[in-house]
Write a protein that holds these residues in place. Structure first.
Motif, PDB file in Angstrom:
ATOM      1  N   MET A 119     -11.517 -45.650  12.021  1.00  0.00           N
ATOM      2  CA  MET A 119     -10.972 -45.003  13.208  1.00  0.00           C
ATOM      3  C   MET A 119     -10.531 -43.578  12.902  1.00  0.00           C
ATOM      4  N   ALA A 120      -9.902 -43.395  11.737  1.00  0.00           N
ATOM      5  CA  ALA A 120      -9.497 -42.043  11.334  1.00  0.00           C
ATOM      6  C   ALA A 120     -10.713 -41.138  11.233  1.00  0.00           C
ATOM      7  N   ALA A 121     -11.797 -41.650  10.663  1.00  0.00           N
ATOM      8  CA  ALA A 121     -13.013 -40.846  10.529  1.00  0.00           C
ATOM      9  C   ALA A 121     -13.561 -40.445  11.897  1.00  0.00           C
ATOM     10  N   MET A 122     -13.493 -41.352  12.876  1.00  0.00           N
ATOM     11  CA  MET A 122     -13.951 -41.030  14.231  1.00  0.00           C
ATOM     12  C   MET A 122     -13.101 -39.928  14.848  1.00  0.00           C
ATOM     13  N   ILE A 123     -11.793 -40.035  14.676  1.00  0.00           N
ATOM     14  CA  ILE A 123     -10.895 -39.029  15.237  1.00  0.00           C
ATOM     15  C   ILE A 123     -11.177 -37.665  14.619  1.00  0.00           C
ATOM     16  N   LEU A 124     -11.381 -37.650  13.311  1.00  0.00           N
ATOM     17  CA  LEU A 124     -11.559 -36.381  12.616  1.00  0.00           C
ATOM     18  C   LEU A 124     -12.902 -35.728  12.911  1.00  0.00           C
ATOM     19  N   GLN A 125     -13.851 -36.481  13.466  1.00  0.00           N
ATOM     20  CA  GLN A 125     -15.136 -35.895  13.860  1.00  0.00           C
ATOM     21  C   GLN A 125     -15.090 -35.298  15.263  1.00  0.00           C
ATOM     22  N   MET A 126     -14.035 -35.579  16.013  1.00  0.00           N
ATOM     23  CA  MET A 126     -13.931 -35.081  17.383  1.00  0.00           C
ATOM     24  C   MET A 126     -13.560 -33.602  17.366  1.00  0.00           C
ATOM     25  N   ARG A 127     -14.256 -32.831  18.190  1.00  0.00           N
ATOM     26  CA  ARG A 127     -14.063 -31.382  18.182  1.00  0.00           C
ATOM     27  C   ARG A 127     -13.233 -30.884  19.361  1.00  0.00           C
ATOM     28  N   ASP A 128     -12.922 -31.749  20.305  1.00  0.00           N
ATOM     29  CA  ASP A 128     -12.254 -31.299  21.535  1.00  0.00           C
ATOM     30  C   ASP A 128     -10.805 -31.758  21.630  1.00  0.00           C
ATOM     31  N   ILE A 129     -10.154 -31.975  20.494  1.00  0.00           N
ATOM     32  CA  ILE A 129      -8.738 -32.340  20.510  1.00  0.00           C
ATOM     33  C   ILE A 129      -7.949 -31.291  19.733  1.00  0.00           C
ATOM     34  N   GLU A 130      -6.718 -31.101  20.161  1.00  0.00           N
ATOM     35  CA  GLU A 130      -5.859 -30.079  19.570  1.00  0.00           C
ATOM     36  C   GLU A 130      -4.638 -30.736  18.922  1.00  0.00           C
ATOM     37  N   PRO A 131      -4.042 -30.072  17.924  1.00  0.00           N
ATOM     38  CA  PRO A 131      -2.824 -30.617  17.310  1.00  0.00           C
ATOM     39  C   PRO A 131      -1.763 -30.922  18.357  1.00  0.00           C
ATOM     40  N   GLY A 132      -1.121 -32.099  18.194  1.00  0.00           N
ATOM     41  CA  GLY A 132      -0.066 -32.505  19.111  1.00  0.00           C
ATOM     42  C   GLY A 132      -0.552 -33.029  20.444  1.00  0.00           C
ATOM     43  N   PHE A 133      -1.832 -33.446  20.520  1.00  0.00           N
ATOM     44  CA  PHE A 133      -2.383 -33.862  21.813  1.00  0.00           C
ATOM     45  C   PHE A 133      -1.861 -35.223  22.277  1.00  0.00           C
ATOM     46  N   LEU A 134      -1.155 -35.956  21.406  1.00  0.00           N
ATOM     47  CA  LEU A 134      -0.532 -37.224  21.802  1.00  0.00           C
ATOM     48  C   LEU A 134       0.972 -37.112  21.538  1.00  0.00           C
ATOM     49  N   PRO A 135       1.706 -36.464  22.424  1.00  0.00           N
ATOM     50  CA  PRO A 135       3.098 -36.102  22.136  1.00  0.00           C
ATOM     51  C   PRO A 135       4.072 -37.261  22.024  1.00  0.00           C
ATOM     52  N   SER A 136       3.746 -38.431  22.590  1.00  0.00           N
ATOM     53  CA  SER A 136       4.698 -39.546  22.534  1.00  0.00           C
ATOM     54  C   SER A 136       4.697 -40.257  21.189  1.00  0.00           C
ATOM     55  N   LEU A 137       3.635 -40.065  20.378  1.00  0.00           N
ATOM     56  CA  LEU A 137       3.526 -40.805  19.121  1.00  0.00           C
ATOM     57  C   LEU A 137       4.656 -40.468  18.159  1.00  0.00           C
ATOM     58  N   ARG A 138       5.239 -41.512  17.577  1.00  0.00           N
ATOM     59  CA  ARG A 138       6.247 -41.347  16.531  1.00  0.00           C
ATOM     60  C   ARG A 138       5.659 -41.611  15.152  1.00  0.00           C
ATOM     61  N   TYR A 139       4.740 -42.591  15.065  1.00  0.00           N
ATOM     62  CA  TYR A 139       4.137 -42.910  13.770  1.00  0.00           C
ATOM     63  C   TYR A 139       2.708 -43.388  13.929  1.00  0.00           C
ATOM     64  N   ILE A 140       1.937 -43.192  12.866  1.00  0.00           N
ATOM     65  CA  ILE A 140       0.599 -43.758  12.687  1.00  0.00           C
ATOM     66  C   ILE A 140       0.628 -44.520  11.371  1.00  0.00           C
ATOM     67  N   SER A 141       0.051 -45.714  11.358  1.00  0.00           N
ATOM     68  CA  SER A 141      -0.037 -46.477  10.108  1.00  0.00           C
ATOM     69  C   SER A 141      -1.491 -46.752   9.786  1.00  0.00           C
ATOM     70  N   ASN A 142      -1.777 -46.913   8.507  1.00  0.00           N
ATOM     71  CA  ASN A 142      -3.136 -47.199   8.055  1.00  0.00           C
ATOM     72  C   ASN A 142      -3.115 -48.267   6.971  1.00  0.00           C
ATOM     73  N   THR A 143      -4.066 -49.190   7.076  1.00  0.00           N
ATOM     74  CA  THR A 143      -4.318 -50.145   5.998  1.00  0.00           C
ATOM     75  C   THR A 143      -5.753 -50.623   6.135  1.00  0.00           C
TER      76      THR A 143
END
Length: 515
Positions: free
Chosen positions: A260-284
């Motif tokens: 999922m991280a790889a998919m997000i990082l391939q997206m070209r039309d998103i800007e820093p802070g585009f999901l302002p409500s997020l407090r945390y992201i976890s990965n495993t």
């Protein structure tokens, strides 16, 4: 206490608060409590007793969440089964755990019917949701009718050392094994994880991971334990739709896996802070490459990113405190609260910092063993430091730094022996992921008559202009010569398990032998 008590307690305290959000229904705590009590009564009326095993064969839907807590309220043990499971594997699980009942969806009934014909044992009670035209497939009771029974609590007499969950491993090396977890095991894991994630009842957690995958399942269990809200989606196939749901619901927690991280990082039309409500992201599921961590932090500058490591047999082992990301981007951190993690050699002796060895886990979240598989259990659960305990030998190779932070080296059985040297695939993958033109990569050993095994790499490009020689030159600059891939092949996507994790075994099956 038994885990269903968290739902009962939170329903009494905050009846109207939203517990679950799905594409078809929103359930408040009172509704989730009521529906699961009704279904528990229906299960009991159809012969389900304390400690019986009941399968939940569904995708991510509100009925699955209701089913899990209904089974617990009936005093039984739930076993979540991935909706992509085929009939032969489902038949094996039905027979292996001697399932008493199975709860499913109309679209999955053909698989259930085929599995029932293949399996042996006692008759299986099956309840299914209705099809699009409102009918219930033949051979199944109506799920809706089960929910319509009088909501009478089942008096089963169970306690917290009863089995709550039997979750089957993927079975990549053979038949799947049922991991036995008690109510106490689940509670210990959930309490530890929510402690370091700083979760509260105000959190709104989005989950796109299958409930049959313990990382996805625990999002539900932790949310209900806290009295928080879970937004349940079926997949991450359409990221923009998920992002809209995050914004609309004010989501604060977003668990993901490396694909999922790889998919997000391939997206070209998103800007820093585009999901302002997020407090945390976890990965495993697998470690995030340091290069991906750096780019995620650029996209989510105010979000706390938790890199974690775990396995089904104890749910979670370690986490890296977000304030350590800059100092140790390649680390999976320290033991989670109320857990001890240490590295040992082949004789079980603890090794000094920097020396690779097998990771061992002590804690109240360690499984009870594999269902009716004493031989496999003995390999994983061995005598611990104290005479009364067993500890979990993970089968994974780790090393520590001088301050005790852990670094994943590789699976013991993934290590590639080439030219007389040992190569950890993850070390090569880290270098590959550091190239800005590479979206995903997996490294495996390919049998070679001269080298023993050659290093092979399957790669998904984000820059289609790159050639195989470009990749090899990049590796030559950053790796010892024996670690440089001899075989490089490009793919549009990497083979993955049902849980979205890149499968090294499936990748190996697609690579051509070295010439």
């Amino acid at each position: 206490m038994r885990f269903e008590q968290f739902l009962i307690r939170n329903a009494a305290a905050q009846r109207a608060k939203t517990a679950l959000v799905t594409d078809r229904k929103r359930l408040c705590y009172d509704e989730l409590d009521d529906l699961s009590t009704r279904l528990a009564a229906a299960l009991a009326a159809n012969g389900v007793k304390r400690n019986d095993r009941v399968l939940v064969f569904m995708d991510n839907c509100w009925e699955a969440a209701v089913s899990i807590f209904a089974i617990l309220k009936a005093g039984a043990t739930f076993s979540p089964i991935n909706a992509s499971t085929k009939a032969d594997k489902l038949a094996y699980i039905v027979s292996d755990c001697e399932a008493r009942a199975l709860l499913t969806q109309a679209k999955l009934m053909p698989i259930v019917t085929e599995a029932r014909a293949l399996s042996s044992g006692e008759p299986l009670f099956v309840a299914s949701t209705a099809s699009a035209n409102g009918s219930v497939p033949g051979g199944a009771a109506s799920f809706d009718e089960c929910l319509a029974v009088e909501p009478s609590p089942v008096r089963h007499g169970g306690i917290d050392v009863d089995l709550a969950m039997l979750i089957y491993t993927s079975g990549s090396t053979g038949r799947p094994k049922g991991v036995m977890m008690t109510h106490r095991n689940i509670d210990a894991a959930a309490e530890s994880i929510t402690t370091y994630l700083c979760n509260t009842s105000d959190d709104i957690i989005l989950n796109v991971l299958p409930l049959a995958f313990d990382y996805g399942l625990y999002q539900l269990l932790m949310a209900i334990r806290l009295g928080a809200t879970l937004v349940l989606e079926k997949s991450f196939a359409f990221p923009h739709a998920i992002f809209e749901r995050i914004r609309a619901e004010g989501v604060t927690g977003f668990p993901l896996v490396p694909t999922m991280a790889a998919m997000i990082l391939q997206m070209r039309d998103i800007e820093p802070g585009f999901l302002p409500s997020l407090r945390y992201i976890s990965n495993t599921a697998a470690a995030l490459p340091p290069a991906h961590i750096a780019r995620l932090r650029e996209l989510f500058p105010s979000v706390r990113l938790y890199s974690m490591y775990g396995l089904t047999e104890c749910k979670r082992c370690t986490y890296l405190p977000p304030d350590q990301l800059d100092r140790r981007p390649g680390s999976v951190g320290i033991a989670i609260p109320n857990t001890e993690a240490f590295v040992v050699d082949d004789e079980g002796n603890r090794v000094p910092p920097g020396v690779p060895g097998e990771l061992v886990i002590r804690g109240p979240h360690v499984m009870q063993g594999y269902w009716r598989n004493a031989a496999a259990t003995e390999l994983m659960l061995r005598p611990g430091p104290n005479p009364w305990e067993k500890v979990l030998y993970t089968g994974d190779l780790f090393r520590t730094d001088e301050e005790g932070f852990l670094y994943f080296v590789g699976r013991k059985d993934d290590i590639i022996k080439t030219r007389g040297e040992k190569v950890a695939p993850k070390e090569v993958e880290t270098v590959l992921h550091a190239h800005p033109g590479i979206a995903e990569a997996v490294v495996i050993g390919v049998p070679d008559p001269v080298l023993g095994h050659a290093i092979g790499a399957l790669i998904v490009l984000s820059d289609p202009s790159l050639s195989q020689q470009d990749i090899i030159r990049h590796c030559v600059r950053h790796l010892e010569d024996f670690m440089v891939p001899k075989i490089v092949e490009f793919r549009t996507e990497l083979p993955k398990t049902d849980t979205g994790k890149v499968s090294r075994r499936l990748a190996a099956e697609t690579l051509e032998p070295a010439e």
